[in-house]
Design a protein around this motif. Structure first.
Motif, PDB file in Angstrom:
ATOM      1  N   THR A  82      43.122  50.552  33.991  1.00  0.00           N
ATOM      2  CA  THR A  82      43.946  51.653  34.477  1.00  0.00           C
ATOM      3  C   THR A  82      44.904  52.062  33.369  1.00  0.00           C
ATOM      4  O   THR A  82      45.591  51.221  32.798  1.00  0.00           O
ATOM      5  N   ASN A  83      44.931  53.363  33.072  1.00  0.00           N
ATOM      6  CA  ASN A  83      45.810  53.922  32.044  1.00  0.00           C
ATOM      7  C   ASN A  83      46.843  54.788  32.756  1.00  0.00           C
ATOM      8  O   ASN A  83      46.501  55.818  33.327  1.00  0.00           O
ATOM      9  N   LYS A  84      48.103  54.339  32.724  1.00  0.00           N
ATOM     10  CA  LYS A  84      49.183  55.066  33.384  1.00  0.00           C
ATOM     11  C   LYS A  84      50.280  55.395  32.381  1.00  0.00           C
ATOM     12  O   LYS A  84      50.465  54.690  31.387  1.00  0.00           O
ATOM     13  N   SER A  85      50.995  56.457  32.669  1.00  0.00           N
ATOM     14  CA  SER A  85      52.215  56.784  31.929  1.00  0.00           C
ATOM     15  C   SER A  85      53.235  57.262  32.954  1.00  0.00           C
ATOM     16  O   SER A  85      52.962  57.279  34.152  1.00  0.00           O
ATOM     17  N   SER A  86      54.393  57.666  32.487  1.00  0.00           N
ATOM     18  CA  SER A  86      55.433  58.125  33.413  1.00  0.00           C
ATOM     19  C   SER A  86      54.997  59.378  34.164  1.00  0.00           C
ATOM     20  O   SER A  86      55.534  59.689  35.221  1.00  0.00           O
ATOM     21  N   GLN A  87      54.017  60.095  33.647  1.00  0.00           N
ATOM     22  CA  GLN A  87      53.561  61.330  34.279  1.00  0.00           C
ATOM     23  C   GLN A  87      52.431  61.102  35.292  1.00  0.00           C
ATOM     24  O   GLN A  87      52.024  62.027  35.974  1.00  0.00           O
ATOM     25  N   GLY A  88      51.911  59.906  35.353  1.00  0.00           N
ATOM     26  CA  GLY A  88      50.860  59.604  36.327  1.00  0.00           C
ATOM     27  C   GLY A  88      49.737  58.784  35.731  1.00  0.00           C
ATOM     28  O   GLY A  88      49.843  58.256  34.623  1.00  0.00           O
ATOM     29  N   THR A  89      48.655  58.693  36.469  1.00  0.00           N
ATOM     30  CA  THR A  89      47.482  57.936  36.041  1.00  0.00           C
ATOM     31  C   THR A  89      46.556  58.846  35.247  1.00  0.00           C
ATOM     32  O   THR A  89      46.103  59.869  35.757  1.00  0.00           O
ATOM     33  N   ALA A  90      46.287  58.467  34.012  1.00  0.00           N
ATOM     34  CA  ALA A  90      45.396  59.254  33.158  1.00  0.00           C
ATOM     35  C   ALA A  90      43.935  58.973  33.509  1.00  0.00           C
ATOM     36  O   ALA A  90      43.145  59.896  33.656  1.00  0.00           O
ATOM     37  N   TYR A  91      43.579  57.685  33.621  1.00  0.00           N
ATOM     38  CA  TYR A  91      42.207  57.350  34.002  1.00  0.00           C
ATOM     39  C   TYR A  91      42.125  55.957  34.599  1.00  0.00           C
ATOM     40  O   TYR A  91      42.993  55.114  34.383  1.00  0.00           O
ATOM     41  N   ILE A  92      41.070  55.772  35.361  1.00  0.00           N
ATOM     42  CA  ILE A  92      40.731  54.466  35.929  1.00  0.00           C
ATOM     43  C   ILE A  92      39.234  54.266  35.693  1.00  0.00           C
ATOM     44  O   ILE A  92      38.433  55.133  36.042  1.00  0.00           O
ATOM     45  N   VAL A  93      38.882  53.152  35.079  1.00  0.00           N
ATOM     46  CA  VAL A  93      37.477  52.803  34.880  1.00  0.00           C
ATOM     47  C   VAL A  93      37.245  51.452  35.546  1.00  0.00           C
ATOM     48  O   VAL A  93      37.972  50.492  35.276  1.00  0.00           O
ATOM     49  N   GLU A  94      36.248  51.390  36.406  1.00  0.00           N
ATOM     50  CA  GLU A  94      35.880  50.144  37.062  1.00  0.00           C
ATOM     51  C   GLU A  94      34.393  49.899  36.822  1.00  0.00           C
ATOM     52  O   GLU A  94      33.575  50.760  37.133  1.00  0.00           O
ATOM     53  N   LEU A  95      34.106  48.746  36.262  1.00  0.00           N
ATOM     54  CA  LEU A  95      32.726  48.392  35.943  1.00  0.00           C
ATOM     55  C   LEU A  95      32.371  47.069  36.597  1.00  0.00           C
ATOM     56  O   LEU A  95      33.137  46.106  36.533  1.00  0.00           O
ATOM     57  N   SER A  96      31.211  47.047  37.207  1.00  0.00           N
ATOM     58  CA  SER A  96      30.619  45.812  37.701  1.00  0.00           C
ATOM     59  C   SER A  96      29.337  45.612  36.891  1.00  0.00           C
ATOM     60  O   SER A  96      28.347  46.306  37.114  1.00  0.00           O
ATOM     61  N   TYR A  97      29.390  44.688  35.940  1.00  0.00           N
ATOM     62  CA  TYR A  97      28.263  44.441  35.038  1.00  0.00           C
ATOM     63  C   TYR A  97      27.681  43.080  35.382  1.00  0.00           C
ATOM     64  O   TYR A  97      28.414  42.084  35.454  1.00  0.00           O
ATOM     65  N   CYS A  98      26.375  43.037  35.607  1.00  0.00           N
ATOM     66  CA  CYS A  98      25.742  41.813  36.101  1.00  0.00           C
ATOM     67  C   CYS A  98      24.663  41.298  35.160  1.00  0.00           C
ATOM     68  O   CYS A  98      24.085  42.057  34.380  1.00  0.00           O
ATOM     69  N   GLY A  99      24.412  40.031  35.294  1.00  0.00           N
ATOM     70  CA  GLY A  99      23.303  39.396  34.610  1.00  0.00           C
ATOM     71  C   GLY A  99      22.626  38.420  35.546  1.00  0.00           C
ATOM     72  O   GLY A  99      23.289  37.761  36.345  1.00  0.00           O
ATOM     73  N   LEU A 100      21.314  38.386  35.475  1.00  0.00           N
ATOM     74  CA  LEU A 100      20.579  37.344  36.184  1.00  0.00           C
ATOM     75  C   LEU A 100      20.406  36.190  35.225  1.00  0.00           C
ATOM     76  O   LEU A 100      19.895  36.363  34.115  1.00  0.00           O
ATOM     77  N   VAL A 101      20.849  35.023  35.663  1.00  0.00           N
ATOM     78  CA  VAL A 101      20.837  33.837  34.826  1.00  0.00           C
ATOM     79  C   VAL A 101      19.920  32.803  35.446  1.00  0.00           C
ATOM     80  O   VAL A 101      20.017  32.525  36.642  1.00  0.00           O
ATOM     81  N   GLY A 102      19.033  32.267  34.623  1.00  0.00           N
ATOM     82  CA  GLY A 102      18.170  31.190  35.068  1.00  0.00           C
ATOM     83  C   GLY A 102      18.732  29.857  34.612  1.00  0.00           C
ATOM     84  O   GLY A 102      19.134  29.710  33.461  1.00  0.00           O
ATOM     85  N   MET A 103      18.806  28.897  35.516  1.00  0.00           N
ATOM     86  CA  MET A 103      19.306  27.549  35.195  1.00  0.00           C
ATOM     87  C   MET A 103      18.390  26.537  35.863  1.00  0.00           C
ATOM     88  O   MET A 103      18.095  26.652  37.056  1.00  0.00           O
ATOM     89  N   ARG A 104      17.949  25.559  35.076  1.00  0.00           N
ATOM     90  CA  ARG A 104      17.018  24.555  35.584  1.00  0.00           C
ATOM     91  C   ARG A 104      17.382  23.193  35.010  1.00  0.00           C
ATOM     92  O   ARG A 104      17.797  23.089  33.859  1.00  0.00           O
ATOM     93  N   ASN A 105      17.201  22.169  35.820  1.00  0.00           N
ATOM     94  CA  ASN A 105      17.417  20.777  35.405  1.00  0.00           C
ATOM     95  C   ASN A 105      18.835  20.548  34.892  1.00  0.00           C
ATOM     96  O   ASN A 105      19.054  19.851  33.906  1.00  0.00           O
ATOM     97  N   MET A 106      19.803  21.164  35.565  1.00  0.00           N
ATOM     98  CA  MET A 106      21.205  21.022  35.177  1.00  0.00           C
ATOM     99  C   MET A 106      21.987  20.426  36.340  1.00  0.00           C
ATOM    100  O   MET A 106      21.685  20.690  37.509  1.00  0.00           O
TER     101      MET A 106
END
Length: 173
Positions: A82-106
């Motif tokens: 979130t990018n804010k200043s005294s004049q308000g919110t300039a921008y909001i970026v929300e990211l949900s970045y995923c990965g499929l992870v394989g795990m075996r014998n752990m």
């Protein structure tokens, strides 16, 4: 014919007792990665492009995991900027970045560490680029997020949990 003591050995013998070709060593790795959700808000455009105040940039991270099956987990790295200043919110970026992870014998401990420390470390550079591009595409100077020590944060979190479990209420010895 090879003599005793030569390089050739009996390939059927397995000192670990697991059988020739058995898959018993611990292994973990990234199978795929993807954008699950991306939101870019530019609520005060075009006025926000003229603002000269120093912005206050707030960056938040969250890591979530979901079991897909016995060997595959989805690791979700959420980044909110979130990018804010005294004049308000300039921008909001929300990211949900995923990965499929394989795990075996752990062990469960190894899986937990890979899920919450190593996998986010692997995913972060890709997520960082997406956030930077999204900010630039919204009309602002690209945002380059600083590297994050996910392993250090993971260790701190474990220490805090151990301390909390060992002490009960805060301030007690």
């Amino acid at each position: 014919m090879a003599e005793q003591g030569d390089v050739l050995t009996n390939l059927d013998s397995d000192p670990a007792g697991a059988g020739n070709g058995a898959d018993t060593l611990p292994v973990a790795g990234l199978l795929t990665q993807y954008v699950k959700d991306l939101s870019v808000e530019n609520p005060k455009a075009p006025e926000s492009f003229q603002w000269t105040d120093q912005p206050q940039i707030d960056v938040q991270f969250n890591i979530a995991a979901r079991k897909i099956n016995e060997e595959v987990h989805e690791i979700e790295l959420k980044i909110s900027v979130t990018n804010k200043s005294s004049q308000g919110t300039a921008y909001i970026v929300e990211l949900s970045y995923c990965g499929l992870v394989g795990m075996r014998n752990m062990s469960d401990e190894q899986k937990h560490a890979f899920t919450y420390a190593e996998a986010p470390r692997i995913l972060f550079p890709f997520a960082r680029r997406i956030v930077g591009d999204a900010v630039r595409d919204a009309g602002f100077a690209p945002l380059l997020l600083d590297p994050v020590d996910f392993n250090g944060l993971y260790v701190q979190q474990l220490q805090a949990q151990a301390q909390q479990a060992g002490q009960g209420a805060p301030g007690e010895a």
